[in-house]
Write an enzyme that holds these catalytic residues in place. Structure first.
Site, PDB file in Angstrom:
ATOM      1  CG  ASN A 190       0.591   2.133   3.797  1.00 16.38           C
ATOM      2  OD1 ASN A 190      -0.347   1.780   3.239  1.00 16.38           O
ATOM      3  ND2 ASN A 190       1.703   2.713   3.387  1.00 16.38           N
ATOM      4  N   GLY A 191      -0.127  -1.216   6.908  1.00 15.81           N
ATOM      5  CA  GLY A 191       0.353  -2.063   7.881  1.00 15.81           C
ATOM      6  C   GLY A 191      -0.799  -3.141   8.259  1.00 15.81           C
TER       7      GLY A 191
ATOM      8  NE  ARG B  74       5.255   2.581  -2.223  1.00 19.85           N
ATOM      9  CZ  ARG B  74       5.390   2.508  -0.937  1.00 19.85           C
ATOM     10  NH1 ARG B  74       4.890   1.819  -0.216  1.00 19.85           N
ATOM     11  NH2 ARG B  74       6.513   3.176  -0.525  1.00 19.85           N
TER      12      ARG B  74
ATOM     13  CE  LYS C 171      13.388  -1.474  -3.713  1.00 21.06           C
ATOM     14  NZ  LYS C 171      14.413  -2.615  -4.496  1.00 21.06           N
TER      15      LYS C 171
ATOM     16  CG  HIS D 208      29.243 -34.688  -0.710  1.00 20.68           C
ATOM     17  ND1 HIS D 208      30.004 -35.609  -0.243  1.00 20.68           N
ATOM     18  CD2 HIS D 208      30.076 -33.604  -1.178  1.00 20.68           C
ATOM     19  CE1 HIS D 208      31.352 -35.571  -0.347  1.00 20.68           C
ATOM     20  NE2 HIS D 208      31.381 -34.177  -0.973  1.00 20.68           N
TER      21      HIS D 208
ATOM     22  CB  CYS E 152      -0.774   0.197   1.259  1.00 20.44           C
ATOM     23  SG  CYS E 152      -1.871  -1.660   1.516  1.00 20.44           S
TER      24      CYS E 152
ATOM     25  CD  GLU F 133      13.111 -10.322  -6.141  1.00 18.21           C
ATOM     26  OE1 GLU F 133      14.473 -10.416  -6.201  1.00 18.21           O
ATOM     27  OE2 GLU F 133      12.623  -9.329  -5.513  1.00 18.21           O
TER      28      GLU F 133
ATOM     29  CD  GLU G 212      21.447 -10.947  -5.090  1.00 15.06           C
ATOM     30  OE1 GLU G 212      21.064 -11.528  -3.958  1.00 15.06           O
ATOM     31  OE2 GLU G 212      20.947  -9.911  -5.566  1.00 15.06           O
TER      32      GLU G 212
ATOM     33  CD1 TRP H 246      -1.363  -5.245  -5.276  1.00 13.44           C
ATOM     34  CD2 TRP H 246      -0.151  -6.407  -3.783  1.00 13.44           C
ATOM     35  NE1 TRP H 246      -0.693  -6.477  -6.068  1.00 13.44           N
ATOM     36  CE2 TRP H 246      -0.071  -6.999  -5.049  1.00 13.44           C
ATOM     37  CE3 TRP H 246       0.431  -6.796  -2.626  1.00 13.44           C
ATOM     38  CZ2 TRP H 246       0.576  -8.102  -5.006  1.00 13.44           C
ATOM     39  CZ3 TRP H 246       1.015  -8.085  -2.637  1.00 13.44           C
ATOM     40  CH2 TRP H 246       1.136  -8.852  -3.691  1.00 13.44           C
TER      41      TRP H 246
ATOM     42  CE  LYS I 204      18.055  -9.669  -7.098  1.00 10.29           C
ATOM     43  NZ  LYS I 204      18.333  -8.991  -6.143  1.00 10.29           N
TER      44      LYS I 204
END
Ligand code: F6R
Length: 621
Positions: A111-112, A38, A616, A517, A13, A501, A494, A87, A498
């Site tokens: 928000n939250g 967002r 984000k 192994h 949001c 995601e 990383e 959202w 990426k």
């Protein structure tokens, strides 16, 4: 109707609020459009008109609300308003569930998550309140109204609500009997007060108001702000005035827009050379790293007996690069902790330990909780943070800002590249102070990082076509392996994150020597392998691992140093890094992996900047 359970998933949001002389709905809509990146499913605006609070909201794009406002004309002439993009990951997006919520008396955007909203709702129902939505936000709105009915004081009502609510929130509030005023409260959710001339703003993110002002306050937890056209008052729960420094965002409006690129992600990758330069430049004096401006004393670095990096996701992977670099050059033990696990492992820390919390947003709940625990245990805490005045930046004993500029794409790219560049600079400083490298060595490392690295990253980005070609020929799989040894293994993690995601292709990052192994049983012609081999001393070993997987039918893409022996014969596709001192190879390698993930996701037509289910800034634990 039964209430839905509180969500534990962060929604994306956004909040904006305006009080001034301009059209409130226009400014608020502009802010909401800026926050569109967002992701959201509905939006709404409330504004004071003729002594009333008018509300317009709609499912879908901000443009729908904008159109409805224009058609209805009910917010015309308003100069004070609040707006929201919502959202939800669960529950149907609907007009009813979208914000602002409340009644003619009180309207709020939030928000939250209100964790105890069910008992609060029950209590309010017993007092005669009714509810039209299923949201926790409506509960917060009615709770504020309930307290206001009892105490007839806006501030007291908000403070009482803060006492009652368990959870995280940034809330902007309008009371119908207090026109041209926005109230705001927050806990564990970002909220800034933008300060202009004859106008002030409230927003969840400075980018929402950058068009109008770049100066702002960060409201603290359990604080209340009262914002009018010409004043901003902030107070704590005891109504004591609170003063925060007036911050200036160095981010430009252009930096927060796509600027001709297809996606923010690729724009942000292209900004890496400049971001690295900007971040390192102020920290170099007489060709040596210098952190005097940050008051980071030489003693602190010299005497650190251990370093612990704590962070989440990509930022945690930056810590892994730091571990290899510091252990190699400084011979100081380094731990890297996943912030969400840190608290449960009863960490052993003393005053001689340096705890470095890495965070782009500076608001990640798990990283913040880890920082607080490290402080409690007496360790010295250092934040590496991108957002000025964010909570981690304020609460850490010390902060070094990364000057990456706004990172809009959900997938972190330039922030990571800048984080690792800065950690390399810290490493050089520490190694020099500890006498592990000479002054001339320290100067040469610093020179490479500052002078050569931006050019090396540029040269990496210039290999775009090659990387795109490789992406095309490896994008049609459901599963994939990244393998590497040493620091390349950390980069494999990383690269894999990426790719998962933004492309939704499942991938595993594996230490190359560990495959045999057990996991090598997964290697078949249907399981391509991306092998990272940027370290000379580990190259031959990596080649053996590549032969192992090729023998099981896997197609192999190799990313290696320029001039790596026989590379073209060992793999089907080879991407060479531009020539670079191998100590720093992680930096251009990161750029290659980011671009690879980007082009694979692009080939698959994914929503690159807003991958599903992700936010984000993750402000819930
Ligand atoms: C992945 C990504 C995340 C973040 C993580 C921490 O591309 O962006 O893994 O790195 O959520 O966020 P910050 O750095 O804001 O604490």
């Amino acid at each position: 109707m039964s209430a839905r359970p509180p969500q534990r998933i962060k929604t994306m949001c956004g909040i904006t609020g305006y009080v001034g002389t301009k059209s409130a709905s226009e400014v608020v809509i502009h802010g909401l459009k800026t926050l569109e990146y967002r992701g959201y499913d509905s939006a709404g605006v409330a504004a004071f008109v003729n002594g009333r609070i008018g509300v317009v909201k709609a499912v879908g794009k901000v443009a729908n609300v904008e159109k409805r406002i224009a058609e209805l004309g009910t917010l015309n002439g308003a100069t004070c308003g609040i707006g929201h993009t919502r959202w939800a990951t669960h529950g149907a997006p609907s007009d009813k569930n979208s914000h602002p919520h409340g009644t003619d008396k009180v309207r709020i955007v939030h928000n939250g998550i209100i964790e105890n909203y069910a008992p609060l709702r029950e209590m309010l129902v017993s007092k005669g309140f009714t509810f039209e939505s299923e949201t926790d936000t409506e509960v917060a709105a009615k709770l504020i109204e309930y307290h206001y009915d009892n105490c007839k004081n806006h501030e007291d009502a908000l403070i009482s609500a803060m006492r009652d609510i368990i959870g995280s929130y940034a809330i902007a509030v309008m009371f119908s009997d207090c026109p041209e005023t926005i109230f705001a409260i927050r806990k564990d959710n970002p909220l800034i007060i933008g300060v202009g001339k004859n106008e002030n703003f409230v927003a969840s993110d400075i980018t929402a108001v950058l068009e109008y002002t770049n100066t702002y306050y960060q409201l603290g937890d359990f604080e209340l702000a009262i914002v009018t056209r010409d004043s901003v008052k902030m107070m704590d729960m005891k109504k004591n005035a609170v003063e925060h420094p007036l911050l200036t965002a160095t981010w430009s409006v252009e930096a927060a827009s796509r600027g001709g690129y297809d996606h923010f992600m690729i724009k942000e990758i292209n900004e890496e050379p400049e971001a690295v330069r900007k971040t390192l430049h102020p920290r170099i004096r007489n060709l040596l790293p210098n952190f005097e401006e940050e008051n980071l004393s030489d003693e602190r670095l010299k005497n650190a007996k251990s370093v612990t990096f704590v962070a989440c996701g990509t930022a945690m992977h930056a810590g892994l690069v730091g571990k290899t670099a510091i252990e190699q050059l400084c011979r100081v033990p380094v731990k890297v902790e996943i912030a969400s696990e840190f608290r449960y492992n009863n960490p052993i820390l003393t005053e001689d330990d340096l705890v470095v919390v890495i965070s782009q947003s500076g608001e990640t709940a798990d990283s913040l909780a880890a920082l607080r625990l490290a402080k409690e245990k007496g360790a010295y805490t250092l934040g590496i943070v991108n957002v000025i005045g964010s909570t981690i930046a304020r609460e850490a004993d010390n902060v070094i800002y990364t000057w990456a500029g706004p990172e809009i794409s959900v997938a972190s790219t330039k922030a990571y590249t800048v984080q690792i560049s800065l950690i390399y600079l810290l490493t050089i400083k520490m190694a020099y102070l500890k006498g592990k490298i000479s002054e001339s060595e320290a100067k040469e490392y610093t020179r490479i990082l500052y002078e050569d690295m931006p050019e090396i990253i540029k040269a990496t980005i210039a290999r775009e076509d090659e990387i795109h070609e490789a992406a095309k020929s490896f994008c049609a799989y459901s599963n994939l392996f990244f393998i590497g040894r040493g620091i390349d293994y950390h980069l494999a993690m990383e690269g894999s994150l990426k790719l998962k995601e933004i492309s939704y292709i499942h991938s595993e990052a594996y230490a190359a020597g560990e495959l045999k192994h057990g996991t090598i049983s997964l290697i078949t012609p249907e399981m391509p392998v991306i092998a990272l081999a940027t370290q000379e001393d580990l190259y031959e070993k990596m080649i053996s691992n590549i032969r192992e997987v090729k023998a099981r039918g896997a197609r192999v893409m190799l990313i290696a140093r320029e001039g790596a022996k026989d590379a073209a014969n060992e793999a089907e596709k080879v991407i060479f890094l531009p020539r670079c001192d191998q100590f720093f190879n992680a930096i251009p390698l990161a750029t290659v992996l980011q671009m690879l993930a980007y082009f694979i996701a692009k080939e698959l037509g994914r929503e690159i900047d807003q991958p599903r289910n992700l936010a984000k800034s993750v402000t819930v634990e």
